[in-house]
Scaffold this motif. Structure first.
Motif, PDB file in Angstrom:
ATOM      1  N   ILE A  52       5.587   0.955  28.458  1.00 18.76           N
ATOM      2  CA  ILE A  52       5.120   1.593  27.229  1.00 18.76           C
ATOM      3  C   ILE A  52       4.290   0.645  26.375  1.00 18.76           C
ATOM      4  O   ILE A  52       3.352   1.059  25.692  1.00 18.76           O
ATOM      5  CB  ILE A  52       6.314   2.193  26.457  1.00 18.76           C
ATOM      6  N   VAL A  53       4.598  -0.644  26.402  1.00 18.61           N
ATOM      7  CA  VAL A  53       3.860  -1.625  25.613  1.00 18.61           C
ATOM      8  C   VAL A  53       2.430  -1.750  26.144  1.00 18.61           C
ATOM      9  O   VAL A  53       1.475  -1.828  25.367  1.00 18.61           O
ATOM     10  CB  VAL A  53       4.578  -2.989  25.593  1.00 18.61           C
ATOM     11  N   VAL A  54       2.276  -1.724  27.436  1.00 23.03           N
ATOM     12  CA  VAL A  54       0.942  -1.786  28.029  1.00 23.03           C
ATOM     13  C   VAL A  54       0.149  -0.538  27.643  1.00 23.03           C
ATOM     14  O   VAL A  54      -1.028  -0.623  27.279  1.00 23.03           O
ATOM     15  CB  VAL A  54       1.008  -1.955  29.559  1.00 23.03           C
ATOM     16  N   LYS A  55       0.793   0.613  27.691  1.00 24.53           N
ATOM     17  CA  LYS A  55       0.129   1.852  27.285  1.00 24.53           C
ATOM     18  C   LYS A  55      -0.318   1.764  25.831  1.00 24.53           C
ATOM     19  O   LYS A  55      -1.432   2.163  25.484  1.00 24.53           O
ATOM     20  CB  LYS A  55       1.057   3.054  27.479  1.00 24.53           C
ATOM     21  N   PHE A  56       0.559   1.244  24.982  1.00 29.08           N
ATOM     22  CA  PHE A  56       0.223   1.087  23.569  1.00 29.08           C
ATOM     23  C   PHE A  56      -0.968   0.141  23.394  1.00 29.08           C
ATOM     24  O   PHE A  56      -1.908   0.438  22.653  1.00 29.08           O
ATOM     25  CB  PHE A  56       1.441   0.562  22.795  1.00 29.08           C
ATOM     26  N   ASN A  57      -0.929  -1.003  24.078  1.00 29.60           N
ATOM     27  CA  ASN A  57      -2.010  -1.985  23.950  1.00 29.60           C
ATOM     28  C   ASN A  57      -3.350  -1.409  24.392  1.00 29.60           C
ATOM     29  O   ASN A  57      -4.384  -1.708  23.793  1.00 29.60           O
ATOM     30  CB  ASN A  57      -1.695  -3.241  24.759  1.00 29.60           C
ATOM     31  N   LEU A  58      -3.329  -0.598  25.415  1.00 30.30           N
ATOM     32  CA  LEU A  58      -4.562   0.008  25.907  1.00 30.30           C
ATOM     33  C   LEU A  58      -5.166   0.945  24.851  1.00 30.30           C
ATOM     34  O   LEU A  58      -6.380   0.936  24.615  1.00 30.30           O
ATOM     35  CB  LEU A  58      -4.291   0.755  27.216  1.00 30.30           C
ATOM     36  N   VAL A  59      -4.326   1.705  24.187  1.00 22.52           N
ATOM     37  CA  VAL A  59      -4.793   2.600  23.127  1.00 22.52           C
ATOM     38  C   VAL A  59      -5.209   1.791  21.895  1.00 22.52           C
ATOM     39  O   VAL A  59      -6.187   2.117  21.221  1.00 22.52           O
ATOM     40  CB  VAL A  59      -3.702   3.629  22.764  1.00 22.52           C
ATOM     41  N   GLU A  60      -4.470   0.731  21.619  1.00 18.08           N
ATOM     42  CA  GLU A  60      -4.743  -0.104  20.452  1.00 18.08           C
ATOM     43  C   GLU A  60      -6.153  -0.700  20.503  1.00 18.08           C
ATOM     44  O   GLU A  60      -6.784  -0.909  19.466  1.00 18.08           O
ATOM     45  CB  GLU A  60      -3.687  -1.214  20.359  1.00 18.08           C
ATOM     46  N   ILE A  61      -6.667  -0.931  21.700  1.00 20.44           N
ATOM     47  CA  ILE A  61      -8.038  -1.442  21.855  1.00 20.44           C
ATOM     48  C   ILE A  61      -9.028  -0.499  21.178  1.00 20.44           C
ATOM     49  O   ILE A  61      -9.940  -0.932  20.476  1.00 20.44           O
ATOM     50  CB  ILE A  61      -8.384  -1.611  23.364  1.00 20.44           C
ATOM     51  N   LYS A  62      -8.849   0.790  21.375  1.00 21.50           N
ATOM     52  CA  LYS A  62      -9.736   1.783  20.746  1.00 21.50           C
ATOM     53  C   LYS A  62      -9.565   1.746  19.227  1.00 21.50           C
ATOM     54  O   LYS A  62     -10.544   1.796  18.484  1.00 21.50           O
ATOM     55  CB  LYS A  62      -9.440   3.199  21.266  1.00 21.50           C
ATOM     56  N   PHE A  63      -8.318   1.668  18.776  1.00 20.04           N
ATOM     57  CA  PHE A  63      -8.051   1.626  17.340  1.00 20.04           C
ATOM     58  C   PHE A  63      -8.710   0.404  16.700  1.00 20.04           C
ATOM     59  O   PHE A  63      -9.346   0.507  15.645  1.00 20.04           O
ATOM     60  CB  PHE A  63      -6.537   1.604  17.089  1.00 20.04           C
ATOM     61  N   MET A  64      -8.577  -0.742  17.334  1.00 19.16           N
ATOM     62  CA  MET A  64      -9.134  -1.975  16.781  1.00 19.16           C
ATOM     63  C   MET A  64     -10.662  -1.928  16.699  1.00 19.16           C
ATOM     64  O   MET A  64     -11.259  -2.625  15.884  1.00 19.16           O
ATOM     65  CB  MET A  64      -8.666  -3.172  17.596  1.00 19.16           C
ATOM     66  N   GLN A  65     -11.264  -1.095  17.528  1.00 17.45           N
ATOM     67  CA  GLN A  65     -12.723  -0.920  17.487  1.00 17.45           C
ATOM     68  C   GLN A  65     -13.128   0.199  16.522  1.00 17.45           C
ATOM     69  O   GLN A  65     -14.292   0.576  16.469  1.00 17.45           O
ATOM     70  CB  GLN A  65     -13.250  -0.604  18.887  1.00 17.45           C
ATOM     71  N   LYS A  66     -12.133   0.713  15.792  1.00 15.72           N
ATOM     72  CA  LYS A  66     -12.346   1.794  14.827  1.00 15.72           C
ATOM     73  C   LYS A  66     -12.787   3.095  15.506  1.00 15.72           C
ATOM     74  O   LYS A  66     -13.458   3.929  14.898  1.00 15.72           O
ATOM     75  CB  LYS A  66     -13.306   1.377  13.724  1.00 15.72           C
ATOM     76  N   GLN A  67     -12.390   3.263  16.753  1.00 15.73           N
ATOM     77  CA  GLN A  67     -12.638   4.503  17.491  1.00 15.73           C
ATOM     78  C   GLN A  67     -11.395   5.384  17.334  1.00 15.73           C
ATOM     79  O   GLN A  67     -10.648   5.630  18.270  1.00 15.73           O
ATOM     80  CB  GLN A  67     -12.925   4.196  18.958  1.00 15.73           C
ATOM     81  N   TYR A  68     -11.202   5.841  16.104  1.00 10.50           N
ATOM     82  CA  TYR A  68      -9.959   6.526  15.754  1.00 10.50           C
ATOM     83  C   TYR A  68      -9.753   7.832  16.508  1.00 10.50           C
ATOM     84  O   TYR A  68      -8.637   8.127  16.946  1.00 10.50           O
ATOM     85  CB  TYR A  68      -9.899   6.756  14.245  1.00 10.50           C
ATOM     86  N   ASP A  69     -10.807   8.608  16.661  1.00 10.34           N
ATOM     87  CA  ASP A  69     -10.660   9.874  17.383  1.00 10.34           C
ATOM     88  C   ASP A  69     -10.351   9.643  18.858  1.00 10.34           C
ATOM     89  O   ASP A  69      -9.667  10.450  19.482  1.00 10.34           O
ATOM     90  CB  ASP A  69     -11.917  10.738  17.229  1.00 10.34           C
ATOM     91  N   ALA A  70     -10.834   8.537  19.416  1.00  9.68           N
ATOM     92  CA  ALA A  70     -10.543   8.208  20.816  1.00  9.68           C
ATOM     93  C   ALA A  70      -9.123   7.659  20.966  1.00  9.68           C
ATOM     94  O   ALA A  70      -8.460   7.887  21.981  1.00  9.68           O
ATOM     95  CB  ALA A  70     -11.555   7.197  21.344  1.00  9.68           C
ATOM     96  N   ALA A  71      -8.643   6.948  19.956  1.00  9.79           N
ATOM     97  CA  ALA A  71      -7.301   6.346  20.025  1.00  9.79           C
ATOM     98  C   ALA A  71      -6.200   7.374  19.760  1.00  9.79           C
ATOM     99  O   ALA A  71      -5.107   7.278  20.332  1.00  9.79           O
ATOM    100  CB  ALA A  71      -7.190   5.205  19.017  1.00  9.79           C
ATOM    101  N   ARG A  72      -6.474   8.345  18.910  1.00  9.88           N
ATOM    102  CA  ARG A  72      -5.439   9.282  18.463  1.00  9.88           C
ATOM    103  C   ARG A  72      -4.654   9.941  19.607  1.00  9.88           C
ATOM    104  O   ARG A  72      -3.425   9.956  19.579  1.00  9.88           O
ATOM    105  CB  ARG A  72      -6.068  10.344  17.556  1.00  9.88           C
ATOM    106  N   PRO A  73      -5.312  10.511  20.636  1.00  8.71           N
ATOM    107  CA  PRO A  73      -4.527  11.169  21.697  1.00  8.71           C
ATOM    108  C   PRO A  73      -3.580  10.206  22.422  1.00  8.71           C
ATOM    109  O   PRO A  73      -2.484  10.599  22.824  1.00  8.71           O
ATOM    110  CB  PRO A  73      -5.581  11.713  22.667  1.00  8.71           C
ATOM    111  N   GLY A  74      -3.987   8.958  22.578  1.00 10.93           N
ATOM    112  CA  GLY A  74      -3.124   7.980  23.240  1.00 10.93           C
ATOM    113  C   GLY A  74      -1.875   7.684  22.428  1.00 10.93           C
ATOM    114  O   GLY A  74      -0.771   7.594  22.974  1.00 10.93           O
ATOM    115  N   PHE A  75      -2.047   7.547  21.115  1.00 12.87           N
ATOM    116  CA  PHE A  75      -0.876   7.325  20.256  1.00 12.87           C
ATOM    117  C   PHE A  75      -0.009   8.573  20.205  1.00 12.87           C
ATOM    118  O   PHE A  75       1.222   8.483  20.225  1.00 12.87           O
ATOM    119  CB  PHE A  75      -1.302   6.916  18.839  1.00 12.87           C
TER     120      PHE A  75
END
Length: 176
Positions: A52-75
């Motif tokens: 689960i931590v790896v899954k979170f980190n993968l989504v967090e990459i999008k969040f850190m790039q301010k790609q919020y709409d891309a990160a939202r489904p992963g979270f």
């Protein structure tokens, strides 16, 4: 850079080490080198598909790039995890708030306020106040959270506010 080199060597010696990919991906992310960070987290996820931590980190990459709409489904997909769910819900809220979906974020904040005891309650209220430039109210929420939850737990939630530039807060105004 030395650590990146050593981790690359470690991966060459043991290409089945998901931990080495995670560590290297985390270093790339700290350096804001998004493509290699994402590649390493994807490699780690192939080796440890239930981590689960790896899954979170993968989504967090999008969040850190301010790609919020891309990160939202992963979270959103991580909300059902018993260990990661509250943090994931908070991240969904942040994606909506900072992604320009304030009405949706407002409803999510209302839901956190009905529960009223999780870190997401305190940190979402702090984020809402900081976003709306109510610094002292935001500070109050953060102080309350620091008095209730362990420093490590607070750090996970506060990291997003740090990444977004809201932390550290300016000093409080002087009382006269």
């Amino acid at each position: 850079d030395g650590a990146l080199s050593k981790l690359t060597d470690a991966i060459k010696l043991n290409p089945k080490s998901s931990a080495a990919y995670v560590f290297r991906g985390s270093l790339y992310a700290q350096k804001k080198q998004w493509p290699p960070a994402e590649q390493d987290f994807k490699a780690a996820l192939q080796l440890a598909p239930t981590n689960i931590v790896v899954k979170f980190n993968l989504v967090e990459i999008k969040f850190m790039q301010k790609q919020y709409d891309a990160a939202r489904p992963g979270f959103l997909a991580l909300e059902s995890d018993p260990d990661m769910g509250d943090l994931a819900s908070y991240k969904v809220f942040l994606c909506d708030l900072f992604g320009g979906h304030e009405a949706v974020a407002s409803k999510e904040l209302d839901a956190f306020n009905k529960i009223g005891s999780n870190p997401s309650y305190y940190f979402s209220n702090a984020a809402w106040d900081l976003y709306h430039k109510n610094i002292e109210d935001g500070r109050g929420w953060l102080i309350s959270a620091s008095n209730i939850f362990a420093p490590r737990k607070n750090a996970y939630y506060a990291q997003s506010l740090r990444d977004l530039g809201y932390l550290p807060l300016p000093p409080p105004p002087e009382n006269k």
